[in-house]
Design a protein around this motif. Structure first.
Motif, PDB file in Angstrom:
ATOM      1  N   ARG A 120       0.791  -0.998   0.130  1.00 58.99           N
ATOM      2  CA  ARG A 120       0.100   0.009   0.095  1.00 58.99           C
ATOM      3  C   ARG A 120       0.802   1.247   0.059  1.00 58.99           C
ATOM      4  O   ARG A 120       0.633   2.091  -0.823  1.00 58.99           O
ATOM      5  CB  ARG A 120      -0.836   0.013   1.368  1.00 58.99           C
ATOM      6  N   GLN A 121       1.843   1.144   0.726  1.00 55.27           N
ATOM      7  CA  GLN A 121       2.857   2.323   0.683  1.00 55.27           C
ATOM      8  C   GLN A 121       3.618   2.652  -0.510  1.00 55.27           C
ATOM      9  O   GLN A 121       3.632   3.712  -1.057  1.00 55.27           O
ATOM     10  CB  GLN A 121       3.970   2.276   1.744  1.00 55.27           C
ATOM     11  N   ALA A 122       3.770   1.500  -1.346  1.00 53.58           N
ATOM     12  CA  ALA A 122       4.324   1.585  -2.479  1.00 53.58           C
ATOM     13  C   ALA A 122       3.290   2.054  -3.592  1.00 53.58           C
ATOM     14  O   ALA A 122       3.813   2.876  -4.320  1.00 53.58           O
ATOM     15  CB  ALA A 122       4.934   0.406  -3.128  1.00 53.58           C
ATOM     16  N   GLU A 123       2.121   1.631  -3.533  1.00 59.19           N
ATOM     17  CA  GLU A 123       1.172   2.308  -4.072  1.00 59.19           C
ATOM     18  C   GLU A 123       0.881   3.756  -4.043  1.00 59.19           C
ATOM     19  O   GLU A 123       0.582   4.752  -4.874  1.00 59.19           O
ATOM     20  CB  GLU A 123      -0.194   1.698  -3.806  1.00 59.19           C
ATOM     21  N   ARG A 124       0.663   4.061  -2.846  1.00 60.78           N
ATOM     22  CA  ARG A 124       0.706   5.406  -2.232  1.00 60.78           C
ATOM     23  C   ARG A 124       1.993   6.524  -2.729  1.00 60.78           C
ATOM     24  O   ARG A 124       1.622   7.464  -3.237  1.00 60.78           O
ATOM     25  CB  ARG A 124       0.840   5.465  -0.875  1.00 60.78           C
ATOM     26  N   ASP A 125       3.070   5.728  -2.794  1.00 56.06           N
ATOM     27  CA  ASP A 125       4.179   6.602  -3.394  1.00 56.06           C
ATOM     28  C   ASP A 125       4.136   6.844  -4.898  1.00 56.06           C
ATOM     29  O   ASP A 125       4.490   7.817  -5.475  1.00 56.06           O
ATOM     30  CB  ASP A 125       5.543   5.998  -3.267  1.00 56.06           C
ATOM     31  N   ARG A 126       3.336   5.609  -5.573  1.00 55.71           N
ATOM     32  CA  ARG A 126       3.359   5.879  -7.188  1.00 55.71           C
ATOM     33  C   ARG A 126       2.107   7.047  -7.140  1.00 55.71           C
ATOM     34  O   ARG A 126       2.313   8.070  -8.246  1.00 55.71           O
ATOM     35  CB  ARG A 126       2.915   4.634  -7.731  1.00 55.71           C
ATOM     36  N   GLU A 128       1.397   9.439  -5.191  1.00 51.90           N
ATOM     37  CA  GLU A 128       2.091  10.746  -4.944  1.00 51.90           C
ATOM     38  C   GLU A 128       2.858  11.258  -6.056  1.00 51.90           C
ATOM     39  O   GLU A 128       2.740  12.587  -6.288  1.00 51.90           O
ATOM     40  CB  GLU A 128       2.677  10.623  -3.748  1.00 51.90           C
ATOM     41  N   ALA A 129       3.688  10.239  -6.702  1.00 52.84           N
ATOM     42  CA  ALA A 129       4.715  10.746  -7.850  1.00 52.84           C
ATOM     43  C   ALA A 129       3.794  11.264  -8.920  1.00 52.84           C
ATOM     44  O   ALA A 129       4.239  12.180  -9.523  1.00 52.84           O
ATOM     45  CB  ALA A 129       5.497   9.749  -8.057  1.00 52.84           C
ATOM     46  N   ALA A 130       2.720  10.471  -9.185  1.00 52.64           N
ATOM     47  CA  ALA A 130       1.888  11.049 -10.304  1.00 52.64           C
ATOM     48  C   ALA A 130       1.350  12.355  -9.971  1.00 52.64           C
ATOM     49  O   ALA A 130       1.427  13.215 -10.980  1.00 52.64           O
ATOM     50  CB  ALA A 130       0.617  10.259 -10.628  1.00 52.64           C
ATOM     51  N   LYS A 131       0.805  12.462  -8.827  1.00 55.56           N
ATOM     52  CA  LYS A 131       0.194  13.806  -8.530  1.00 55.56           C
ATOM     53  C   LYS A 131       1.124  15.043  -8.689  1.00 55.56           C
ATOM     54  O   LYS A 131       1.042  16.181  -8.741  1.00 55.56           O
ATOM     55  CB  LYS A 131      -0.435  13.918  -7.095  1.00 55.56           C
ATOM     56  N   ASP A 132       2.728  14.702  -7.858  1.00 52.82           N
ATOM     57  CA  ASP A 132       3.564  15.709  -8.005  1.00 52.82           C
ATOM     58  C   ASP A 132       3.857  16.068  -9.362  1.00 52.82           C
ATOM     59  O   ASP A 132       4.073  17.158  -9.843  1.00 52.82           O
ATOM     60  CB  ASP A 132       4.737  15.103  -7.411  1.00 52.82           C
ATOM     61  N   TYR A 133       3.780  15.024 -10.343  1.00 51.25           N
ATOM     62  CA  TYR A 133       4.265  15.069 -11.810  1.00 51.25           C
ATOM     63  C   TYR A 133       3.033  16.090 -12.604  1.00 51.25           C
ATOM     64  O   TYR A 133       3.295  17.091 -13.124  1.00 51.25           O
ATOM     65  CB  TYR A 133       4.218  13.915 -12.696  1.00 51.25           C
ATOM     66  N   GLU A 134       1.673  15.860 -12.202  1.00 51.69           N
ATOM     67  CA  GLU A 134       0.840  17.057 -12.604  1.00 51.69           C
ATOM     68  C   GLU A 134       0.837  18.103 -12.085  1.00 51.69           C
ATOM     69  O   GLU A 134       0.683  18.995 -12.923  1.00 51.69           O
ATOM     70  CB  GLU A 134      -0.671  16.140 -12.280  1.00 51.69           C
ATOM     71  N   VAL A 135       1.237  18.436 -10.871  1.00 50.19           N
ATOM     72  CA  VAL A 135       1.218  19.745 -10.142  1.00 50.19           C
ATOM     73  C   VAL A 135       2.377  20.283 -10.872  1.00 50.19           C
ATOM     74  O   VAL A 135       2.414  21.629 -11.279  1.00 50.19           O
ATOM     75  CB  VAL A 135       1.604  19.522  -8.740  1.00 50.19           C
ATOM     76  N   ASN A 136       3.590  19.569 -11.146  1.00 47.39           N
ATOM     77  CA  ASN A 136       4.834  20.359 -11.666  1.00 47.39           C
ATOM     78  C   ASN A 136       4.643  20.532 -13.036  1.00 47.39           C
ATOM     79  O   ASN A 136       5.124  21.749 -13.459  1.00 47.39           O
ATOM     80  CB  ASN A 136       5.991  19.415 -11.555  1.00 47.39           C
ATOM     81  N   LEU A 137       3.934  19.848 -13.748  1.00 50.38           N
ATOM     82  CA  LEU A 137       3.655  20.328 -15.261  1.00 50.38           C
ATOM     83  C   LEU A 137       2.883  21.325 -15.197  1.00 50.38           C
ATOM     84  O   LEU A 137       3.078  22.247 -15.938  1.00 50.38           O
ATOM     85  CB  LEU A 137       3.127  19.080 -15.938  1.00 50.38           C
ATOM     86  N   LYS A 138       1.590  21.536 -14.417  1.00 50.76           N
ATOM     87  CA  LYS A 138       0.745  22.534 -14.450  1.00 50.76           C
ATOM     88  C   LYS A 138       1.533  23.905 -14.017  1.00 50.76           C
ATOM     89  O   LYS A 138       1.503  25.115 -14.661  1.00 50.76           O
ATOM     90  CB  LYS A 138      -0.400  22.500 -13.773  1.00 50.76           C
ATOM     91  N   ALA A 139       2.483  23.723 -13.120  1.00 48.11           N
ATOM     92  CA  ALA A 139       3.296  24.883 -12.664  1.00 48.11           C
ATOM     93  C   ALA A 139       4.310  25.500 -13.855  1.00 48.11           C
ATOM     94  O   ALA A 139       4.304  26.678 -13.839  1.00 48.11           O
ATOM     95  CB  ALA A 139       4.058  24.606 -11.441  1.00 48.11           C
ATOM     96  N   GLU A 140       4.946  24.583 -14.539  1.00 48.15           N
ATOM     97  CA  GLU A 140       5.839  24.752 -15.527  1.00 48.15           C
ATOM     98  C   GLU A 140       5.131  25.498 -16.705  1.00 48.15           C
ATOM     99  O   GLU A 140       5.505  26.611 -17.198  1.00 48.15           O
ATOM    100  CB  GLU A 140       6.279  23.509 -15.985  1.00 48.15           C
ATOM    101  N   LEU A 141       3.649  25.019 -16.923  1.00 45.53           N
ATOM    102  CA  LEU A 141       3.063  25.515 -17.831  1.00 45.53           C
ATOM    103  C   LEU A 141       2.555  26.993 -17.632  1.00 45.53           C
ATOM    104  O   LEU A 141       2.605  28.179 -18.316  1.00 45.53           O
ATOM    105  CB  LEU A 141       1.590  24.734 -18.217  1.00 45.53           C
ATOM    106  N   GLU A 142       2.246  27.210 -16.342  1.00 46.46           N
ATOM    107  CA  GLU A 142       1.865  28.734 -15.837  1.00 46.46           C
ATOM    108  C   GLU A 142       3.017  29.407 -16.161  1.00 46.46           C
ATOM    109  O   GLU A 142       2.860  30.700 -16.249  1.00 46.46           O
ATOM    110  CB  GLU A 142       1.164  28.499 -14.326  1.00 46.46           C
ATOM    111  N   VAL A 143       4.281  28.985 -15.584  1.00 47.56           N
ATOM    112  CA  VAL A 143       5.498  29.846 -15.671  1.00 47.56           C
ATOM    113  C   VAL A 143       5.735  30.149 -16.891  1.00 47.56           C
ATOM    114  O   VAL A 143       5.896  31.414 -17.467  1.00 47.56           O
ATOM    115  CB  VAL A 143       6.720  29.126 -14.996  1.00 47.56           C
ATOM    116  N   LEU A 144       5.557  29.316 -18.094  1.00 50.08           N
ATOM    117  CA  LEU A 144       5.718  29.541 -19.341  1.00 50.08           C
ATOM    118  C   LEU A 144       4.622  30.563 -19.885  1.00 50.08           C
ATOM    119  O   LEU A 144       4.883  31.564 -20.573  1.00 50.08           O
ATOM    120  CB  LEU A 144       5.700  28.192 -20.334  1.00 50.08           C
ATOM    121  N   SER A 145       3.526  30.571 -19.637  1.00 50.16           N
ATOM    122  CA  SER A 145       2.410  31.137 -19.823  1.00 50.16           C
ATOM    123  C   SER A 145       2.779  32.521 -19.530  1.00 50.16           C
ATOM    124  O   SER A 145       2.582  33.645 -20.091  1.00 50.16           O
ATOM    125  CB  SER A 145       1.296  30.788 -19.286  1.00 50.16           C
ATOM    126  N   LEU A 146       3.318  32.911 -18.073  1.00 52.50           N
ATOM    127  CA  LEU A 146       3.751  34.253 -17.461  1.00 52.50           C
ATOM    128  C   LEU A 146       4.762  34.663 -18.492  1.00 52.50           C
ATOM    129  O   LEU A 146       4.787  35.903 -18.529  1.00 52.50           O
ATOM    130  CB  LEU A 146       3.848  34.201 -16.260  1.00 52.50           C
TER     131      LEU A 146
END
Length: 174
Positions: A120-126, A128-146
């Motif tokens: 379950r912890q390994a599933e949680r880590d995966r 969390e990593a997917a969510k981090d990727y999504e948030v980082n991608l959106k932040a990168e897109l927002e920075v590029l847009s700015l």
């Protein structure tokens, strides 16, 4: 951001058909100006079954110093009672065969439960990593847009300054 296809064309070297589901979802959220981050603990806790929560609790207790100290005290108590206190009528005399049986059964039960919790912890880590990727991608897109907005603003101001300089040059006597 004018429209989604412009956003895709500007920020990715792929067409919209070549983007993955995650990228499409993040782009849509960025285009709609909606947040993408979520409370991972709440999301996983809501999906956890009673057995999974129990396995996590057992692993949390079994992997703590308080459990280790308490179990060590139990083992010392068992050995003292069966060697010193009950010299003639020990219910589990040395070499403590019954204690070995109890410990083996405990290990046989505890090991798979801890493995379930680790899975379950390994599933949680995966997750969390997917969510981090999504948030980082959106932040990168927002920075590029700015950056794009700032660049456009600077270019507009430079063009206006050039026009002002040209008008001033025309007013100067030759």
């Amino acid at each position: 951001m004018h429209n989604l296809s412009d956003l895709i064309h500007h920020h990715f070297d792929k067409s919209a058909d070549e983007l993955g589901d995650v990228e499409k979802r993040v782009l849509a959220k960025a285009h709609e100006r909606k947040i993408i981050s979520t409370d991972i603990n709440a999301a996983l806790q809501a999906e956890a079954s009673a057995g999974e929560r129990l396995a996590d609790s057992i692993a949390r207790v079994g992997g703590s110093w308080s459990f280790i100290v308490a179990f060590l005290l139990f083992l010392v108590f068992w050995c003292v009672v069966n060697t010193v206190v009950l010299l003639t009528r020990a219910f589990d005399p040395y070499p403590f065969i019954f204690l070995n049986l109890v410990l083996s059964m405990l290990a046989a039960i505890q090991a798979p439960i801890i493995m379930m919790s680790q899975n379950r912890q390994a599933e949680r880590d995966r997750f969390e990593a997917a969510k981090d990727y999504e948030v980082n991608l959106k932040a990168e897109l927002e920075v590029l847009s700015l950056h794009q907005k700032i660049d456009m603003r600077v270019l507009t101001e430079i063009a206006a300054l050039r026009e002002d300089i040209e008008r001033l040059n025309q007013r100067l006597p030759s």
